[in-house]
Scaffold this motif. Structure first.
Motif, mmCIF file in Angstrom:
data_model
loop_
_atom_site.group_PDB
_atom_site.id
_atom_site.type_symbol
_atom_site.label_atom_id
_atom_site.label_comp_id
_atom_site.label_asym_id
_atom_site.label_seq_id
_atom_site.Cartn_x
_atom_site.Cartn_y
_atom_site.Cartn_z
ATOM 1 N N UNK A 246 0.829 -1.209 0.000
ATOM 2 C CA UNK A 246 0.000 0.000 0.000
ATOM 3 C C UNK A 246 0.863 1.259 0.000
ATOM 4 N N UNK A 247 0.531 2.181 -0.890
ATOM 5 C CA UNK A 247 1.222 3.465 -0.889
ATOM 6 C C UNK A 247 0.774 4.309 0.298
ATOM 7 N N UNK A 248 1.655 5.168 0.776
ATOM 8 C CA UNK A 248 1.356 6.021 1.921
ATOM 9 C C UNK A 248 1.681 7.469 1.568
ATOM 10 N N UNK A 249 0.709 8.371 1.755
ATOM 11 C CA UNK A 249 0.982 9.785 1.514
ATOM 12 C C UNK A 249 0.603 10.671 2.689
ATOM 13 N N UNK A 250 0.079 10.086 3.767
ATOM 14 C CA UNK A 250 -0.214 10.868 4.965
ATOM 15 C C UNK A 250 0.172 10.066 6.204
ATOM 16 N N UNK A 251 0.426 10.781 7.294
ATOM 17 C CA UNK A 251 0.753 10.133 8.561
ATOM 18 C C UNK A 251 -0.434 9.311 9.058
ATOM 19 N N UNK A 252 -1.636 9.784 8.756
ATOM 20 C CA UNK A 252 -2.833 9.062 9.179
ATOM 21 C C UNK A 252 -2.925 7.696 8.489
ATOM 22 N N UNK A 253 -2.628 7.672 7.192
ATOM 23 C CA UNK A 253 -2.636 6.405 6.460
ATOM 24 C C UNK A 253 -1.592 5.453 7.023
ATOM 25 N N UNK A 254 -0.419 5.978 7.328
ATOM 26 C CA UNK A 254 0.631 5.150 7.910
ATOM 27 C C UNK A 254 0.152 4.545 9.232
ATOM 28 N N UNK A 255 -0.480 5.354 10.078
ATOM 29 C CA UNK A 255 -0.967 4.855 11.364
ATOM 30 C C UNK A 255 -1.990 3.747 11.172
ATOM 31 N N UNK A 256 -2.854 3.905 10.184
ATOM 32 C CA UNK A 256 -3.867 2.874 9.914
ATOM 33 C C UNK A 256 -3.225 1.560 9.491
ATOM 34 N N UNK A 257 -2.187 1.636 8.671
ATOM 35 C CA UNK A 257 -1.579 0.426 8.127
ATOM 36 C C UNK A 257 -0.579 -0.230 9.080
ATOM 37 N N UNK A 258 0.177 0.592 9.816
ATOM 38 C CA UNK A 258 1.257 0.039 10.636
ATOM 39 C C UNK A 258 0.960 0.010 12.127
ATOM 40 N N UNK A 259 -0.012 0.772 12.549
ATOM 41 C CA UNK A 259 -0.234 0.887 13.985
ATOM 42 C C UNK A 259 -1.283 -0.034 14.567
ATOM 43 N N UNK A 260 -1.915 -0.805 13.738
ATOM 44 C CA UNK A 260 -3.006 -1.645 14.249
ATOM 45 C C UNK A 260 -2.853 -3.103 13.793
ATOM 46 N N UNK A 261 -1.653 -3.623 13.952
ATOM 47 C CA UNK A 261 -1.408 -5.022 13.590
ATOM 48 C C UNK A 261 -0.964 -5.792 14.823
ATOM 49 N N UNK A 262 -1.117 -7.089 14.774
ATOM 50 C CA UNK A 262 -0.782 -7.934 15.927
ATOM 51 C C UNK A 262 0.728 -8.025 16.117
ATOM 52 N N UNK A 263 1.131 -8.276 17.363
ATOM 53 C CA UNK A 263 2.550 -8.467 17.676
ATOM 54 C C UNK A 263 3.101 -9.614 16.842
ATOM 55 N N UNK A 264 4.319 -9.445 16.334
ATOM 56 C CA UNK A 264 4.956 -10.468 15.524
ATOM 57 C C UNK A 264 4.727 -10.302 14.043
ATOM 58 N N UNK A 265 3.841 -9.364 13.643
ATOM 59 C CA UNK A 265 3.578 -9.132 12.221
ATOM 60 C C UNK A 265 4.772 -8.422 11.581
#
Length: 333
Positions: free
Chosen positions: A157-176
């Motif tokens: 997924x492309x990222x162009x905002x900090x909000x998008x980054x938070x959605x993609x990287x900040x809500x995944x399970x440990x070990x991902x």
């Protein structure tokens, strides 16, 4: 009894003059050339890059508020065309102390400077990008990402905002495991990071930032509120543009600015118009939402241009400098 009544009336009159009324007096405050100096300091400073000099001026306008108003001063202000008598609650809302209002105005002033820089730099071709501003020591990204990296993607997924980054990287399970794409010093790269999950995530803070080879600073003391946003924005653009946007003219104005570049209405238009005229301004940039009030308080010899965005303000300036007539204020329909 008549004599006693007269004495009481006289004493009441003295009391009214001695004790402040629930009003403030609004009068033209200082105007500040955002391209020049104020209080012995350069208003806008560019460090690490070239800045241009202008033959003209871009003046932000202010309103001076005088509280603790007595009867005599209130009557004088009432009949003075350059000043206005206003309810104290208009400036100092009920339930808020003077110190609280002053602190809030200081915060709004700082916020307006931040928005002005964001908008001006974007206008000059420096868009906001999701940038790493902190990396947790010993965290998942400690050996993978650095402060200053501009994030361009997470996985596929492309990222162009900090909000998008938070959605993609900040809500995944440990070990991902996540593949983070970035640019560093203009060169593309990527890193594989294993998320710790929870609030720690991958151990970085990412914010919307603009990458420039220079820095901009604004310094004006003893002025508060958000209404200088527009003129700060125009001042930064002029400083970083080789051409003189003023054309040697004195242009004044007012208006809040948000991160999208929209110009918002403010208070004190009558006093600001008077202050601008006294400073020699030839054009006043009026927020669209203040046009009706500006028309009611028009100052002879001071042209007014309606602006709703920074883009419209720049167009108005260029039109005026070229000898044309900018879009004028018109009565609301």
């Amino acid at each position: 009894m008549v004599i006693a009544g007269a004495v009481v009336t006289a004493l009441l009159g003295v009391g009214v003059q001695l004790y402040p009324l629930p009003y403030v007096v609004l009068e033209p405050g200082p105007t500040v050339d955002t391209l020049g100096r104020y209080g012995g300091k350069q208003v806008i400073t560019v460090t690490g890059g070239e800045s241009s000099a202008s033959a003209g001026q871009l003046r932000m306008t202010t309103v001076q508020v005088k509280s603790d108003v007595g009867l005599a001063e209130a009557v004088e202000a009432w009949f003075d065309g350059d000043r206005a008598l206003a309810p104290r609650s208009l400036v100092y809302p009920i339930g808020q102390t003077t110190e609280q209002v002053d602190r809030e105005n200081t915060e709004l002033f700082a916020s307006s400077q931040s928005s002005a820089e964001i908008v001006a730099l974007r206008e000059l071709g420096y868009p906001l990008r999701p940038q790493v501003t902190a990396v947790t020591a010993g965290g998942p990204s400690a050996d993978a990402l650095r402060v200053g990296d501009v994030i361009t993607g997470v996985g596929t997924q492309g990222v162009d905002t900090a909000e998008t980054f938070a959605d993609l990287a900040g809500r995944v399970a440990a070990g991902t495991q996540l593949t983070i794409a970035y640019t560093r010093a203009g060169r593309a790269g990527s890193a594989t990071v294993t998320s710790a999950g929870g609030t720690e995530g991958i151990g970085v803070r990412v914010e919307q930032k603009q990458q420039t080879p220079f820095s901009v600073a604004i310094e004006v003391d003893e002025i508060g509120g958000p209404s200088a946003g527009l003129m700060f924005t125009l001042g930064i653009i002029d400083k970083l543009t080789p051409a003189d946007l003023t054309g040697g003219r004195i242009i004044a104005g007012t208006g809040t600015i948000d991160d999208a570049g929209a110009v918002g209405p403010i208070g004190g238009i009558p006093q600001k118009l008077d202050g601008a005229k006294a400073a020699g301004a030839q054009l006043f940039l009026v927020p669209e939402g203040n046009c009706d009030e500006a028309l009611r308080n028009a100052v002879p010899g001071l042209a007014m241009a309606k602006v709703a965005t920074v883009g419209e303000a720049l167009t108005a300036m260029r039109t005026f400098v070229a000898g044309g007539n900018p879009t004028p204020c018109a009565p609301a329909r």
